[in-house]
Design an enzyme around this catalytic site. Structure first.
Site, mmCIF file in Angstrom:
data_model
loop_
_atom_site.group_PDB
_atom_site.id
_atom_site.type_symbol
_atom_site.label_atom_id
_atom_site.label_comp_id
_atom_site.label_asym_id
_atom_site.label_seq_id
_atom_site.Cartn_x
_atom_site.Cartn_y
_atom_site.Cartn_z
ATOM 1 N N GLY B 47 0.961 -1.281 -0.043
ATOM 2 C CA GLY B 47 0.048 0.056 0.055
ATOM 3 C C GLY B 47 1.036 1.269 0.116
ATOM 4 N N ARG B 89 11.054 -0.549 -3.442
ATOM 5 C CA ARG B 89 10.048 -0.896 -4.502
ATOM 6 C C ARG B 89 10.048 0.247 -5.303
ATOM 7 N NH1 ARG B 89 4.673 -3.393 -2.991
ATOM 8 N NH2 ARG B 89 4.691 -3.910 -5.336
ATOM 9 N N ASP B 245 -0.652 4.576 -6.829
ATOM 10 C CA ASP B 245 0.938 4.544 -6.254
ATOM 11 C C ASP B 245 1.693 5.542 -6.590
ATOM 12 O OD1 ASP B 245 -0.316 1.392 -6.591
ATOM 13 O OD2 ASP B 245 1.333 1.511 -5.066
ATOM 14 N N LYS B 256 -2.242 -0.594 -8.918
ATOM 15 C CA LYS B 256 -2.150 -1.773 -9.229
ATOM 16 C C LYS B 256 -2.705 -2.311 -10.432
ATOM 17 C CE LYS B 256 -1.011 -4.092 -6.784
ATOM 18 N NZ LYS B 256 0.294 -4.482 -6.580
#
Lengths: 354, 354
Positions: B47, B89, B245, B256
């Site tokens: 998240g 990430r 994101d 996503k």
């Protein structure tokens, strides 16, 4: 090569248990119509054309098992058996087509041979029924070949193609419908890459289609269903080909859940969306998509994967097994009789009259 | 209620291991930045906003653990730590935002306290860093509340709403972004039903979102991703709300995988498509979606579900974890500062200036 899906030898039908693929190649043996219907309902076999072929064999098994000795007995048995087989799944029209075709053959025989059958007539009946069941199957195989050729011609050179669910050899008694188009195009050297959507919840794409494509040597990649739009946008996909479970008279097409969304995404990207299905998939009694019954299957098929729970206990789940893609989103229907484009009520009628 | 996602107590960060949800509520304890980064990379936490909060705490842990004694030492450690955290990430910009904010705080302290730190300065540094990390978190919680209110106002009465992935409390330190909008609307009595897409391959929808919605008492149903179009067409869905994101300066939104397809389907059905995300999700350095790095994760996350293989050995698989939805398909961006609609470069600038 792909294992045989159905093996019909007098008195028994061996069914490839597709639930175990690709891990294991195992057959179930059934000896009557009820067991054939149960295997269909439980999805040991699946794929609209294959469901039809199995129903034809299931019908033949039942007649052979009970060997009716009078025309009245045959009529009653034939009607009961057709109803039993047709109740297995509500959406694929090939099932109704095959069961009705066997029923009509039996009723025709009863009409020609009223009263008590002679020994010769009883033998003739069994031969006739067996032959008709094998004919349903061989016609399906021939239709696949014809669709493969017609569909492959539609695809451009260096094609990047996407398919959904499994409309392959495993869904038919031939080379498949949509996957048959892809493998036929591959044999012509036209396929740069094929994408198989995994097809939740039953994962026919991940278990069956990608397995078929790999076995046929087609350069192919597996994606989750929700990757389709991104892959279409970024990987040069220039055609989508799917099968069908039932096509209404106007071309509205019921196929595996997810097909409709793919068609919407194809339209947005202005790429052709093809439906390949044998002519018996077209249900002229369904005026449009609104007349097609969509099977709602159990929520456990969504919440469990290989027996493991993937969602909370007590969760509410929807599981429509199919959706309806309106004809307006379909670039062409490909049947064994030709390519229908644009997809209109009139063009469908013309195709069926060929 | 939803369990706490991060518990920061001097010297350690407890992280709710979301990979085990909803089956088990278990925490991982990490004591440095490397372990925080690893937990992020391995998706124990996920998240975008939560990844940012964890990075802020991970930064604080590292400064506390190594207690630099000079301004040069602090600068070097702070730069190294921020880089380490940012490498976890590549797509969520909240991670870069939080790591850079902590880095700037540390560099500012070093500039004000050149040379060797006094004992008082070292204590002040730790307090300052801790406070900043907690501020990142409390700002996130406040932003969620604000977005919930703004988003709930956008939804009609008796709303049937759909969401994708998990942009809920579990993705943030507050009530969530997209799911926060739904639960806030539910508290106002406006939600007739919410649909959660399961979100393959990682199943954040099936494991997390539907679990949150059930715990909050929202009437809700789980669907597979490929059911979305059919459900939108047949069940009266009148809004889709998702998180983000990273949002480029023109409004193109990385979220996503599957989000883009949903947006295309929403447009086809003429229903609003909302993106709810805190202002730090907007990356003004990304001119448009083309500048956003899309993380490609391992194929095993697609081919295995709960450790069980669901596709043939040797299969080729794609696994882009995100996709980009063009601003033109987004009805409105909802940030804590207001509703941005239409989504344009100019309107985004105005919103950020508030």
């Amino acid at each position: 090569m792909i294992p045989p899906r159905l093996i019909f030898r007098k008195g028994a039908l061996k069914i490839l248990d597709q639930r175990l693929l690709p891990d294991r190649v195992k057959f179930i043996s059934v000896k009557d119509a009820a067991a054939t219907a149960k295997a269909t309902k439980d999805m040991a076999l699946r794929g609209a054309p294959l469901i039809g072929c199995a129903a034809a064999f299931g019908f033949a098994l039942e007649i052979r098992r009970l060997r009716p000795s009078t025309s009245a007995g045959l009529r009653s048995l034939a009607r009961r058996t057709a109803s039993l087989l047709k109740a297995a799944r509500p959406t694929a029209v090939a099932l109704f087509y095959a069961a009705d075709r066997m029923l009509n053959m039996a009723l025709g025989f009863a009409a020609k041979n009223p009263g008590r059958f002679t020994a010769a007539a009883r033998k003739e009946l069994l031969d006739l029924i067996d032959r008709e069941a094998r004919l349903v199957t061989s016609e399906d195989a021939a239709a696949c070949l014809a669709m493969g050729k017609l569909g492959a011609d539609l695809l451009p050179k260096n094609c990047v193609v996407m398919t959904h669910c499994n409309a392959g050899a495993l869904a038919t008694m031939g080379i498949g419908t949509a996957v048959g188009v892809i493998t036929a195009a591959h044999k012509l050297g036209k396929v740069k890459r094929a994408y198989a959507c995994e097809t939740r919840p039953y994962l026919q794409g991940a278990r069956l289609t990608i397995w078929e494509l790999m076995r046929e040597g087609v350069p192919s990649e597996l994606i989750t269903d929700n990757m389709a739009a991104h892959i279409i946008k970024t990987c040069g996909v220039n055609a989508i080909v799917v099968g069908a479970d039932r096509i209404a008279a106007n071309g509205d097409t019921a196929n595996k859940i997810g097909t409709y969304g793919l068609a919407v995404i194809a339209r947005h990207h202005r790429i052709p969306f093809y439906v390949a299905a044998p002519a018996p998939t077209i249900d002229l009694l369904a005026y449009d998509g609104g007349a097609i019954v969509i099977e709602e299957r159990s929520s456990e098929e969504v919440t469990f994967v290989k027996g493991l729970r993937i969602a909370p206990r007590g969760v509410k789940v929807r599981h429509p097994a199919f959706d309806v893609t309106p004809a307006s989103l379909i670039t062409a229907l490909i049947t064994e009789k030709g390519v229908i484009s644009p997809v209109t009520r009139e063009n469908i009628k013309k195709n069926l009259a060929k």
